[in-house]
Design an enzyme around this catalytic site. Structure first.
Site, PDB file in Angstrom:
ATOM      1  N   ARG A 298       3.253  26.516  -0.722  1.00  0.00           N
ATOM      2  CA  ARG A 298       2.797  27.530  -1.675  1.00  0.00           C
ATOM      3  C   ARG A 298       2.070  28.683  -0.978  1.00  0.00           C
ATOM      4  NH1 ARG A 298       3.715  22.922  -4.073  1.00  0.00           N
ATOM      5  NH2 ARG A 298       4.017  22.737  -6.350  1.00  0.00           N
TER       6      ARG A 298
ATOM      7  N   ARG B 106      21.034  16.939  -6.665  1.00  0.00           N
ATOM      8  CA  ARG B 106      19.780  16.964  -7.414  1.00  0.00           C
ATOM      9  C   ARG B 106      19.815  18.098  -8.438  1.00  0.00           C
ATOM     10  NH1 ARG B 106      15.021  16.260  -3.054  1.00  0.00           N
ATOM     11  NH2 ARG B 106      13.811  15.980  -4.985  1.00  0.00           N
TER      12      ARG B 106
ATOM     13  N   SER C  57       8.337  19.087 -11.853  1.00  0.00           N
ATOM     14  CA  SER C  57       7.344  20.143 -12.066  1.00  0.00           C
ATOM     15  C   SER C  57       7.686  21.391 -11.261  1.00  0.00           C
ATOM     16  CB  SER C  57       5.958  19.639 -11.660  1.00  0.00           C
ATOM     17  OG  SER C  57       5.911  19.380 -10.259  1.00  0.00           O
TER      18      SER C  57
ATOM     19  N   ASP D 198       4.963  10.339  -6.145  1.00  0.00           N
ATOM     20  CA  ASP D 198       5.186  10.180  -4.707  1.00  0.00           C
ATOM     21  C   ASP D 198       4.451   8.965  -4.143  1.00  0.00           C
ATOM     22  OD1 ASP D 198       6.876  12.324  -4.526  1.00  0.00           O
ATOM     23  OD2 ASP D 198       5.370  13.729  -3.801  1.00  0.00           O
TER      24      ASP D 198
ATOM     25  N   ARG E 146       9.446   8.926   2.702  1.00  0.00           N
ATOM     26  CA  ARG E 146       8.467   8.043   2.055  1.00  0.00           C
ATOM     27  C   ARG E 146       8.877   6.570   2.155  1.00  0.00           C
ATOM     28  NH1 ARG E 146       4.963  11.511   0.886  1.00  0.00           N
ATOM     29  NH2 ARG E 146       5.444  13.537  -0.016  1.00  0.00           N
TER      30      ARG E 146
END
Length: 460
Positions: free
Chosen positions: A15, A113, A171, A335, A413
């Site tokens: 960001r 996706r 989101s 996550d 992950r």
């Protein structure tokens, strides 16, 4: 005591790099995460006109574009996002607020996706978007002269012209549109649409970034769709409902400045879990317990499981204690699911993880993959449509891992969460765990120094 340091926040790094690229003037961003994902974001912004100069200590000097990200004039600018969903979704919106032609494409999994909600939202803002293979999916081409709000419809129950944005799947649609909205010539109002809300805290991170860069916006909420709108403090919002939140974003430039990226709670989760599962107290430095990051929820989850934690201004200390199962809604911190699943495997009793159905469209199916990983070490797991039920083996269990092969499913992950198995092994030390992974380098997506950091977790 073991001491380790969390990586820089991947979410804030993305960001801040984007905001600095849009800003008027030169910014300095300190402690930027150096990972595959953030490199993708930086390289695409460079192609679109921003200038990035590396400085010492993981800092970057960024010469902004004054909001004028530029694509190709005839042929589209090639914007390769690799496997970064954050890069793909945030930059699809942000580049659409620029001018020219852009082509968004990535690795094969990225093309599986969904992006349909975002594509339709950008079309409503005046962009011409063509999906090359399947409607609502990358690869896609954007032809744009900027975004504009003058053709937005009047939204029922909103009382004004606005863009309703679903967060059912991600989101990142809402975050991308928020970051793009100051580029419009008139105020844009984004309304939280859809049927339910996932990963809300990431919106707080986006608003924090915009606030830091001087963007003006107003967040309003209400309890029910027939109630009046009231101004809300976005820093304290922990739960929102569809059609009960709107953000009015004023047009204007991002203001350049000097910024520091805080530590990453997602990356820290593996280190905190290692402290809970190992034999020594562990101090994890570099994370803020007052952070807006949703994965700070690990503090509450692991305490509910019986862990002993103490916090300070710049870190958290975990002392190993027996854990027990919990029932936990993880819709706002998805996550963390692979990490919590491993903690649950070595707890006493049953853990139920719920409300994370959207994890099936991540880098891999993050409901199925953790379930398979736990089954490989003898844990009983039931897959639900929206979560997992895990029967813990208890804190005293010891594993024999030598000769096993753990599948990362091309998911960072999954690699880092399965590394925690070594802390309960008889025959494999923590620093050796990477040798049992089919693709240990996948951690470069978000935590390139993970294996080096994990070397600290060696039992005496």
């Amino acid at each position: 005591m073991i001491e380790v340091t969390a990586p820089a926040s991947k979410s804030f790094s993305h960001r801040y790099l984007i905001a600095a690229a849009l800003a008027s003037g030169t910014s300095t961003i300190h402690n930027v995460l150096d990972s595959n994902d953030t490199t993708c974001t930086r390289e695409i912004l460079s192609l679109a006109g921003a200038r990035f100069t590396p400085l010492a200590g993981g800092s970057w000097q960024v010469q902004g574009t004054m909001g004028k990200l530029l694509g190709g004039k005839t042929e589209p600018l090639s914007c390769y996002v690799h496997e970064s969903g954050t890069t793909c979704r945030l930059l699809t919106a942000v580049l659409a607020s620029g001018k020219g032609n852009f082509r968004i494409h990535g690795a094969p999994r990225m093309h599986e996706r969904p992006m349909g909600f975002l594509v339709n939202a950008l079309r409503a803002l005046g962009c011409d978007i063509v999906c090359e293979e399947r409607e609502g999916f990358a690869p896609l081409q954007i032809r744009t002269r900027g975004i504009r709000a003058n053709n937005l419809p009047a939204q029922e129950h909103v009382g004004m012209h606005a863009l309703a944005v679903s967060m059912d799947e991600s989101s990142q649609y809402f975050s991308g549109l928020l970051l793009a909205s100051p580029q419009a010539e008139e105020m844009i109002t984004l309304v939280l649409g859809g049927s339910h809300v996932v990963s809300w805290p990431y919106i707080g991170l986006t608003l924090q970034c915009m606030h830091d860069f001087g963007v003006k916006f107003l967040v309003e909420t209400r309890e029910h769709v027939d109630d009046d709108w009231l101004a809300a403090d976005w820093r304290t919002l922990s739960h929102v409902e569809p059609m009960c939140l709107r953000v009015k974003v004023q047009p204007g430039p991002y203001r350049a400045g000097d910024f520091y990226v805080e530590g990453d709670w997602s990356g820290a989760s593996y280190l905190v879990a290692a402290g809970a599962l190992g034999r020594q107290a562990t101090r994890v430095k570099g994370v803020r317990t007052d952070s807006l990051q949703g994965d700070r929820a690990l503090i509450n989850i692991i305490q509910d499981m019986g862990a002993k934690l103490t916090s300070s201004d710049n870190g958290i200390t975990i002392t190993p204690t027996p854990l027990h199962g919990v029932d936990v809604d993880m819709s706002q911190c998805p996550d963390l699911v692979p990490t919590v699943a491993v903690l649950a495997a070595f707890a006493n009793g049953t853990t139920r993880i719920s409300n994370v159905a959207h994890l099936r469209i991540k880098e891999t199916d993050r409901i199925k993959a953790p379930a398979n990983a736990l089954r490989s070490i003898g844990v009983t797991v039931e897959e639900k449509e929206d979560g997992l039920v895990i029967e813990g083996k208890g804190s005293d269990v010891r594993l024999n891992l030598q000769g096993m092969r753990f599948m990362t499913s091309n998911d960072h992950r999954m690699a880092m969460s399965q590394a925690l198995f070594a802390l309960k092994a008889n025959d494999v030390r923590a620093p050796e765990m990477f040798r049992l992974m089919d693709d240990p380098k996948v951690v470069n997506k978000s935590f390139p120094d993970f294996w080096k950091t994990f070397e600290a977790f060696v039992d005496d």
